[in-house]
Design a protein around this motif. Sequence first.
Motif, PDB file in Angstrom:
ATOM      1  N   LEU A   1      -8.437 -16.566 -26.716  1.00  0.00           N
ATOM      2  CA  LEU A   1      -9.719 -16.903 -27.631  1.00  0.00           C
ATOM      3  C   LEU A   1      -9.024 -18.054 -28.375  1.00  0.00           C
ATOM      4  O   LEU A   1      -9.727 -19.039 -28.584  1.00  0.00           O
ATOM      5  CB  LEU A   1     -10.225 -15.817 -28.392  1.00  0.00           C
ATOM      6  CG  LEU A   1     -11.377 -16.244 -29.271  1.00  0.00           C
ATOM      7  CD1 LEU A   1     -12.540 -16.605 -28.324  1.00  0.00           C
ATOM      8  CD2 LEU A   1     -11.742 -14.919 -30.160  1.00  0.00           C
ATOM      9  N   THR A   2      -7.979 -17.722 -29.253  1.00  0.00           N
ATOM     10  CA  THR A   2      -7.804 -18.875 -30.012  1.00  0.00           C
ATOM     11  C   THR A   2      -7.135 -20.092 -29.305  1.00  0.00           C
ATOM     12  O   THR A   2      -7.114 -21.267 -29.820  1.00  0.00           O
ATOM     13  CB  THR A   2      -6.315 -18.659 -30.746  1.00  0.00           C
ATOM     14  OG1 THR A   2      -5.381 -18.157 -30.134  1.00  0.00           O
ATOM     15  CG2 THR A   2      -6.874 -17.312 -31.859  1.00  0.00           C
ATOM     16  N   ASN A   3      -6.996 -20.313 -27.974  1.00  0.00           N
ATOM     17  CA  ASN A   3      -6.396 -21.150 -27.269  1.00  0.00           C
ATOM     18  C   ASN A   3      -7.622 -21.884 -26.515  1.00  0.00           C
ATOM     19  O   ASN A   3      -7.498 -22.562 -25.547  1.00  0.00           O
ATOM     20  CB  ASN A   3      -5.546 -20.776 -26.312  1.00  0.00           C
ATOM     21  CG  ASN A   3      -3.916 -20.578 -27.129  1.00  0.00           C
ATOM     22  OD1 ASN A   3      -3.501 -21.204 -28.257  1.00  0.00           O
ATOM     23  ND2 ASN A   3      -3.076 -19.989 -26.274  1.00  0.00           N
ATOM     24  N   HIS A   4      -9.042 -21.309 -26.801  1.00  0.00           N
ATOM     25  CA  HIS A   4      -9.914 -21.736 -26.247  1.00  0.00           C
ATOM     26  C   HIS A   4     -10.114 -21.545 -24.484  1.00  0.00           C
ATOM     27  O   HIS A   4     -10.494 -22.444 -23.810  1.00  0.00           O
ATOM     28  CB  HIS A   4     -10.270 -23.161 -26.343  1.00  0.00           C
ATOM     29  CG  HIS A   4     -10.511 -23.335 -27.900  1.00  0.00           C
ATOM     30  ND1 HIS A   4     -11.144 -22.957 -28.861  1.00  0.00           N
ATOM     31  CD2 HIS A   4      -9.632 -23.728 -28.580  1.00  0.00           C
ATOM     32  CE1 HIS A   4     -11.088 -22.959 -29.892  1.00  0.00           C
ATOM     33  NE2 HIS A   4     -10.067 -23.859 -30.179  1.00  0.00           N
ATOM     34  N   VAL A   5      -9.365 -20.685 -24.007  1.00  0.00           N
ATOM     35  CA  VAL A   5      -9.431 -20.279 -22.562  1.00  0.00           C
ATOM     36  C   VAL A   5     -10.738 -19.895 -22.189  1.00  0.00           C
ATOM     37  O   VAL A   5     -11.563 -18.995 -22.851  1.00  0.00           O
ATOM     38  CB  VAL A   5      -8.406 -19.145 -22.365  1.00  0.00           C
ATOM     39  CG1 VAL A   5      -8.646 -18.788 -20.667  1.00  0.00           C
ATOM     40  CG2 VAL A   5      -7.013 -19.716 -22.681  1.00  0.00           C
ATOM     41  N   ASN A   6     -11.468 -20.572 -21.175  1.00  0.00           N
ATOM     42  CA  ASN A   6     -12.693 -20.333 -20.754  1.00  0.00           C
ATOM     43  C   ASN A   6     -12.753 -19.189 -19.721  1.00  0.00           C
ATOM     44  O   ASN A   6     -12.045 -19.301 -18.771  1.00  0.00           O
ATOM     45  CB  ASN A   6     -13.008 -21.656 -20.134  1.00  0.00           C
ATOM     46  CG  ASN A   6     -14.710 -21.504 -19.646  1.00  0.00           C
ATOM     47  OD1 ASN A   6     -15.266 -20.419 -19.929  1.00  0.00           O
ATOM     48  ND2 ASN A   6     -15.079 -22.376 -18.595  1.00  0.00           N
ATOM     49  N   HIS A   7     -13.443 -18.213 -20.150  1.00  0.00           N
ATOM     50  CA  HIS A   7     -13.595 -16.941 -19.295  1.00  0.00           C
ATOM     51  C   HIS A   7     -14.725 -17.064 -18.288  1.00  0.00           C
ATOM     52  O   HIS A   7     -14.853 -16.319 -17.120  1.00  0.00           O
ATOM     53  CB  HIS A   7     -13.743 -15.757 -19.987  1.00  0.00           C
ATOM     54  CG  HIS A   7     -15.029 -15.951 -20.926  1.00  0.00           C
ATOM     55  ND1 HIS A   7     -16.137 -15.830 -20.755  1.00  0.00           N
ATOM     56  CD2 HIS A   7     -14.859 -15.981 -22.459  1.00  0.00           C
ATOM     57  CE1 HIS A   7     -16.980 -15.901 -21.743  1.00  0.00           C
ATOM     58  NE2 HIS A   7     -16.416 -15.766 -22.819  1.00  0.00           N
ATOM     59  N   GLY A   8     -15.577 -18.144 -18.367  1.00  0.00           N
ATOM     60  CA  GLY A   8     -16.474 -18.499 -17.198  1.00  0.00           C
ATOM     61  C   GLY A   8     -17.561 -17.558 -17.228  1.00  0.00           C
ATOM     62  O   GLY A   8     -18.419 -17.577 -16.285  1.00  0.00           O
ATOM     63  N   LEU A   9     -18.014 -16.728 -18.142  1.00  0.00           N
ATOM     64  CA  LEU A   9     -19.053 -15.672 -18.205  1.00  0.00           C
ATOM     65  C   LEU A   9     -20.153 -16.106 -19.353  1.00  0.00           C
ATOM     66  O   LEU A   9     -19.785 -16.727 -20.425  1.00  0.00           O
ATOM     67  CB  LEU A   9     -18.513 -14.354 -18.644  1.00  0.00           C
ATOM     68  CG  LEU A   9     -17.646 -13.746 -17.573  1.00  0.00           C
ATOM     69  CD1 LEU A   9     -16.973 -12.360 -18.197  1.00  0.00           C
ATOM     70  CD2 LEU A   9     -18.097 -13.548 -16.167  1.00  0.00           C
ATOM     71  N   ASP A  10     -21.123 -15.965 -19.132  1.00  0.00           N
ATOM     72  CA  ASP A  10     -22.234 -16.214 -19.838  1.00  0.00           C
ATOM     73  C   ASP A  10     -22.498 -14.912 -20.905  1.00  0.00           C
ATOM     74  O   ASP A  10     -22.344 -14.027 -20.462  1.00  0.00           O
ATOM     75  CB  ASP A  10     -23.714 -16.484 -19.204  1.00  0.00           C
ATOM     76  CG  ASP A  10     -23.410 -17.733 -18.218  1.00  0.00           C
ATOM     77  OD1 ASP A  10     -23.002 -18.863 -18.633  1.00  0.00           O
ATOM     78  OD2 ASP A  10     -24.329 -17.848 -17.138  1.00  0.00           O
ATOM     79  N   TYR A  11     -22.767 -15.448 -22.087  1.00  0.00           N
ATOM     80  CA  TYR A  11     -23.064 -14.282 -23.018  1.00  0.00           C
ATOM     81  C   TYR A  11     -24.525 -13.694 -23.060  1.00  0.00           C
ATOM     82  O   TYR A  11     -25.485 -14.712 -22.768  1.00  0.00           O
ATOM     83  CB  TYR A  11     -22.766 -14.639 -24.523  1.00  0.00           C
ATOM     84  CG  TYR A  11     -21.421 -15.163 -24.825  1.00  0.00           C
ATOM     85  CD1 TYR A  11     -20.581 -13.999 -25.171  1.00  0.00           C
ATOM     86  CD2 TYR A  11     -20.931 -16.230 -24.717  1.00  0.00           C
ATOM     87  CE1 TYR A  11     -18.922 -14.395 -25.685  1.00  0.00           C
ATOM     88  CE2 TYR A  11     -19.554 -16.514 -25.118  1.00  0.00           C
ATOM     89  CZ  TYR A  11     -18.904 -15.556 -25.358  1.00  0.00           C
ATOM     90  OH  TYR A  11     -17.416 -15.882 -25.859  1.00  0.00           O
ATOM     91  N   PRO A  12     -24.693 -12.522 -23.345  1.00  0.00           N
ATOM     92  CA  PRO A  12     -23.887 -11.475 -23.828  1.00  0.00           C
ATOM     93  C   PRO A  12     -22.912 -11.065 -22.647  1.00  0.00           C
ATOM     94  O   PRO A  12     -23.250 -10.990 -21.360  1.00  0.00           O
ATOM     95  CB  PRO A  12     -24.714 -10.412 -24.213  1.00  0.00           C
ATOM     96  CG  PRO A  12     -25.984 -10.390 -23.332  1.00  0.00           C
ATOM     97  CD  PRO A  12     -26.247 -11.955 -23.164  1.00  0.00           C
ATOM     98  N   ILE A  13     -21.592 -10.526 -22.987  1.00  0.00           N
ATOM     99  CA  ILE A  13     -20.784  -9.966 -22.128  1.00  0.00           C
ATOM    100  C   ILE A  13     -20.147  -8.723 -22.672  1.00  0.00           C
ATOM    101  O   ILE A  13     -20.481  -8.166 -23.742  1.00  0.00           O
ATOM    102  CB  ILE A  13     -19.453 -10.890 -21.988  1.00  0.00           C
ATOM    103  CG1 ILE A  13     -18.887 -11.132 -23.106  1.00  0.00           C
ATOM    104  CG2 ILE A  13     -19.904 -12.344 -21.313  1.00  0.00           C
ATOM    105  CD1 ILE A  13     -17.586 -11.677 -23.312  1.00  0.00           C
ATOM    106  N   VAL A  14     -19.697  -7.924 -21.855  1.00  0.00           N
ATOM    107  CA  VAL A  14     -19.213  -6.687 -22.100  1.00  0.00           C
ATOM    108  C   VAL A  14     -17.504  -6.670 -22.099  1.00  0.00           C
ATOM    109  O   VAL A  14     -17.059  -7.133 -21.226  1.00  0.00           O
ATOM    110  CB  VAL A  14     -19.545  -5.346 -20.952  1.00  0.00           C
ATOM    111  CG1 VAL A  14     -18.890  -4.275 -21.307  1.00  0.00           C
ATOM    112  CG2 VAL A  14     -20.943  -5.382 -21.050  1.00  0.00           C
TER     113      VAL A  14
END
Length: 359
Positions: free
Chosen positions: A137-150
Amino acid sequence: MVILCIKCSQRQVEMIRKLGQEVIYICDKWDRQNIDFLNDREDLFRKKISIDSLDSIEELSSVYIDLMEEGFSIDKVISGAEYGIFAYGFLTTLFEKTSNGVFLSINSRDKRAMKDIFEKSGIKYAKYYPNYSFQDLTNHVNHGLDYPIVIKPITGTGTFNTEIIKNVEELSIYFEKLTFHPALVNKKVTLEEYIVGEEYHVDILWKDGKALFSSIGKYYIPRISIADDRRKNGSFTLLYDQNQDLYKEIISAHEKINQLIHFPNGVTHSEFFIKDGDVYFSEIAIRYGGGRVPEMIQNTYGIDLIDAWLKQECGEELFINTKKENLQCSSWINFVPEKPGIIVNIPKKKEFLKLSGIK
């Protein structure tokens, strides 16, 4: 037969003994501190083995060698709860001298492995990011999912440490406040697409890869929402005659799953969503349902699922006969106190029947 039991209840052990089998019980530190019958009912056990943690390969390996040196022949390993599945898989692999047990435990406990099984089975499931951390998160890694997420632990149980996250700020707060439930050893979490749909569970007893008995239940609200409204924590049965197409679809999908995880016999409890008419599997487990699901099944179909499962594990021939007359839709629901205090009275049946929605 000699049955090696892990995380089994007194009722389960007593059932195994009534079936004429001997029980060797592995007790971890939590068992010794919290389960009275392990000390009060010595007559139930051929042997008890004490270890500190079921997650210690070193201790489990020692259990295996000790039993071998003492001349024990273990016919079955049984886990009565999800917390014991990894130990079950490791010991099953050792005693059966195959790799099936280890892979079975991984595929039925690790959320990422489940997704891989769903993918190979051609079954729809929530999109996911396998392993995400505060550093990501702090390194701004893109998880590629649209919010909201679980967000949930990769080997979580129930809704422990599971939350709906609406934005990056909430994701940061989740990590800052994160304290894992004591039952969770692996401190990793996975991210999933949030599926807005109705949630169901299915319990199936399997024999030679075919469903011997099945029961589908529908949760009142999705499990993820229970944290906000525990008064709706419960489910009700969907009768086969009224939902034949759904039963056939779920059983067919689960047969594909079982082939991949090499699970021909036993009991499974799995959960799925229905969104816009499509089925999305979320989790699978090689155990029966928690809560009051077994009682709900028994009240609906006249079948004691736990008893049937244990008879099968002990080599008994099963004759499943669901009652044909007076089938009824049954339900269980938790009634939760509205404020802290001491419970001084529990309503009687007549008082419950006066509540809205209770028949």
